[in-house]
Motif scaffolding. Structure first.
Motif, PDB file in Angstrom:
ATOM      1  N   GLY A  79      12.703 -33.332 -13.119  1.00 26.53           N
ATOM      2  CA  GLY A  79      12.167 -32.102 -14.085  1.00 26.53           C
ATOM      3  C   GLY A  79      12.415 -31.999 -14.539  1.00 26.53           C
ATOM      4  N   VAL A  80      11.684 -30.468 -15.467  1.00 29.33           N
ATOM      5  CA  VAL A  80      11.781 -30.221 -16.865  1.00 29.33           C
ATOM      6  C   VAL A  80      12.488 -28.902 -16.496  1.00 29.33           C
ATOM      7  N   LYS A  81      14.354 -28.414 -17.391  1.00 32.05           N
ATOM      8  CA  LYS A  81      13.946 -27.169 -17.541  1.00 32.05           C
ATOM      9  C   LYS A  81      13.786 -27.120 -18.857  1.00 32.05           C
ATOM     10  N   ARG A 119       9.121 -27.215 -14.786  1.00 34.43           N
ATOM     11  CA  ARG A 119       8.586 -28.944 -13.128  1.00 34.43           C
ATOM     12  C   ARG A 119      10.095 -29.378 -12.989  1.00 34.43           C
ATOM     13  N   PRO A 120       9.559 -28.757 -11.714  1.00 39.50           N
ATOM     14  CA  PRO A 120      10.637 -29.275 -10.867  1.00 39.50           C
ATOM     15  C   PRO A 120      10.388 -30.301 -10.536  1.00 39.50           C
ATOM     16  N   PRO A 121      11.840 -31.920 -10.567  1.00 37.10           N
ATOM     17  CA  PRO A 121      11.890 -32.883  -9.821  1.00 37.10           C
ATOM     18  C   PRO A 121      11.330 -33.462  -8.402  1.00 37.10           C
ATOM     19  N   THR A 154      27.667 -32.275 -13.061  1.00 36.27           N
ATOM     20  CA  THR A 154      26.279 -32.297 -11.946  1.00 36.27           C
ATOM     21  C   THR A 154      24.501 -32.418 -12.391  1.00 36.27           C
ATOM     22  N   ASP A 155      24.358 -33.428 -13.708  1.00 34.44           N
ATOM     23  CA  ASP A 155      23.142 -33.234 -14.045  1.00 34.44           C
ATOM     24  C   ASP A 155      22.371 -34.357 -12.621  1.00 34.44           C
ATOM     25  N   THR A 198      16.356 -32.477 -18.842  1.00 32.69           N
ATOM     26  CA  THR A 198      16.242 -33.105 -17.931  1.00 32.69           C
ATOM     27  C   THR A 198      16.902 -32.735 -16.502  1.00 32.69           C
ATOM     28  N   VAL A 199      16.082 -32.457 -15.162  1.00 37.09           N
ATOM     29  CA  VAL A 199      16.386 -32.778 -13.524  1.00 37.09           C
ATOM     30  C   VAL A 199      16.067 -33.411 -12.985  1.00 37.09           C
TER      31      VAL A 199
END
Length: 569
Positions: A177-179, A196-198, A122-123, A96-97
């Motif tokens: 988002g998703v990394k 998928r960017p946050p 840093t998450d 998860t981003v």
């Protein structure tokens, strides 16, 4: 023995014919059998494996082969896609981003809640709040995303707790988002790609003026600590736009401390504090309003033509009625002092209880409103119903009536004494400070009920304001009485140069032995051109106190005249 001899003859024939004789067909002479060491396998003849045994072995191995074939079919064919995906996931990991929460600012752009980098993780970003407990009830706080011992997040959102953070959570939280990370067999990341960017949460501009709110908070806090009140609350409202300019509670808590969650000693102390710092007194605190209801009773009396504003009623300090339970006794209803002859304007200014006993319930030749009309007009101004203002959503409060008494006092009947007490804001009447604020704003607006909001420009272009069917002349009389409260009545401490305040003080004794009191002051300014309504309430102070809500209001208005003179003109 016969079989042995037969066997020997067959061997002899094979020898004479020149045919091969196998070693296992050579037998020893029977006379030598006793000398053979059978423990070393001497003299033993190996028999062939029986056919049945070979058959069963063949079946056994065939079944094993079938089982392995079926399992291979399952892995490669029937569930091949599933296991392929699992295999891929062993080296491709979705993470998860975290989206950043939207910042919260006051009406002037001053930051109230924002994000900072997290040095330990840093998450996700850390949430920071303005360093003042004046804003904690308003803003609320958050709990950070949580992960298990394996490092996987089982909570993938900021958990909003209370206030603006919780009410506007959908707006502020954005979308995570998703990394996708590719790892080798040792778990080392080989490559990363954000699939998928946050989407960051949207910023939120409140109608609050941070500087004004801080000083309103300090005024309440100072009086609580110096005059032994349990707590207090205050609010300021723009009557034209419906915007809340300031709202505060004391005691309070730190949004930063609760969000960090590390100082367990301080947090536990907050939960154990008997003064209940988590109570949002402005919306969830319910108090007997005392004499602050008198302007609303005056409006009801004028509208129902119960009395002319110029008619005078004599207050000698009390009125008495025949006790309905004892014909030899009278029930005395006392005023807080003898006021002499008072008309409506003066009665509001000096807060005459006798005047409002008679106007509310009737006495001798003076007709009274009665509880039905009292309830009607109290509800007309919003008492007894929740104020809906975003996160500032109040409790309903109580406007007592005969049905309410039957339900709460074992079917007891309503008496004229109950009406008298209700007419001066006692008995079962309970209001939240925000309800009184809206009611006073409606008086300042000559019957236009503001559409209350916490958002800057939240009611811009909104023409749904409610208009009460009350004559302008009625409002004029009552507003003149409220101005006289400050110029010659109970609240002369607020007759401050540089600002013309109109208002009404009130106090309500509480507790079985009447040792404590709640103190109120509500009103509006500037008097001639109303723009702002306000309310102060001080909770549970000693009944012997000589200072109350007007003292806190005075401190606040002196600062306002000096620092914000444009608001007072």
């Amino acid at each position: 023995m016969f079989r042995l001899l037969s066997k020997q003859r067959r061997i002899s024939r094979r020898i004479s014919q020149g045919r091969e004789v196998f070693p296992d067909e050579i037998f020893l002479d029977s006379k030598n059998l006793s000398e053979l060491d059978t423990q070393q396998f001497e003299g033993r003849i190996e028999r062939p494996i029986p056919t049945g045994t070979l058959f069963f072995l063949a079946i056994f191995f065939a079944l094993i082969g079938v089982a392995y074939t079926a399992r291979a079919y399952q892995l490669q064919v029937s569930q091949g896609a599933t296991y392929l995906a699992k295999s891929e996931n062993n080296r491709l990991r979705k993470t998860t981003v975290f989206a950043e929460r939207g910042a919260i600012t006051d009406r002037n752009g001053t930051a109230l809640a924002w994000n900072v980098s997290n040095p330990n993780n840093t998450d996700f970003a850390l949430r920071q709040y303005v360093d003042s407990q004046a804003f904690s009830h308003l803003l609320g706080y958050v709990k950070y995303p949580s992960k298990d011992t394996s490092g996987y997040y089982y909570s993938k959102r900021y958990d909003a707790k209370g206030g603006v953070e919780a009410y506007y959570d959908d707006l502020l939280s954005g979308e995570n988002g998703v990394k996708l990370s590719e790892t080798n067999a040792m778990g080392k990341v080989q490559s990363e790609n954000t699939i998928r960017p946050p989407q960051a949460g949207l910023p939120l501009a409140l109608s609050i003026d941070a500087d004004i709110q801080k000083h309103m908070y300090e005024a309440v806090k100072s009086l609580v600590e110096t005059a032994n009140y349990k707590g207090g609350a205050a609010g300021l409202l723009d009557v034209k736009t419906g915007e809340i300019i300031a709202v505060t509670n004391y005691p309070s808590f730190s949004s930063n401390v609760l969000t960090e969650g590390k100082d367990s000693k301080q947090i536990n102390a907050l939960f154990k504090d008997p003064d209940n710092p988590f109570l949002d007194r402005f919306v969830d605190g319910l108090y007997a309003p005392g004499s602050t209801v008198k302007p609303f009773l005056a409006i009801a009396a004028l509208q129902e033509k119960i009395i002319e504003p110029s008619k005078q009623i004599l207050s000698t300090g009390s009125i008495s009625l025949q006790n309905i339970y004892d014909s030899t006794q009278q029930t005395v209803f006392r005023d807080w002092r003898a006021h002499g002859w008072t008309d409506m304007r003066t009665a509001i200014a000096v807060s005459s209880d006798v005047y409002f006993y008679e106007v509310g319930g009737g006495y001798k030749e003076q007709k009274g409103l009665g509880i039905t009309n009292i309830e009607k007009y109290m509800r007309l101004f919003g008492f007894g119903e929740s104020v809906q203002a975003g996160s500032l959503t109040s409790k309903n409060g109580v406007v007592p009536n005969p049905e309410w008494k039957r339900e709460n006092f074992d079917d007891e009947v309503w008496t004229i004494g109950d009406t008298y007490h209700t007419a001066i804001g006692q008995y079962g009447t309970l209001v939240a400070p925000i309800q009184l604020l809206v009611g006073v704003a409606t008086i300042a607006n000559d019957g236009v009920v503001p559409n209350v909001t916490l958002l800057k420009d939240g009611t811009a272009g909104n023409n749904t304001f409610k208009h009460l069917d009350v004559s302008p002349e009625t409002f004029r009389v009552v507003k003149e009485g409220m101005r006289m409260t400050v110029t010659m009545g109970t609240s002369m401490i607020l007759n401050i140069p540089g600002i013309e305040v109109a208002g009404k003080s009130g106090s309500a004794e509480i507790g079985a032995q009447k040792k404590f009191t709640n103190s109120w002051f509500s009103g509006y300014f500037p008097y001639k051109s109303p723009r702002y309504a306000f309310v102060f309430v001080m909770e549970k102070g000693p009944v012997t106190n000589t200072v109350g809500a007007t003292t806190a209001a005075s401190q606040f208005f002196k600062w306002l005249v000096e620092k914000r003179p444009e608001m007072t003109l």
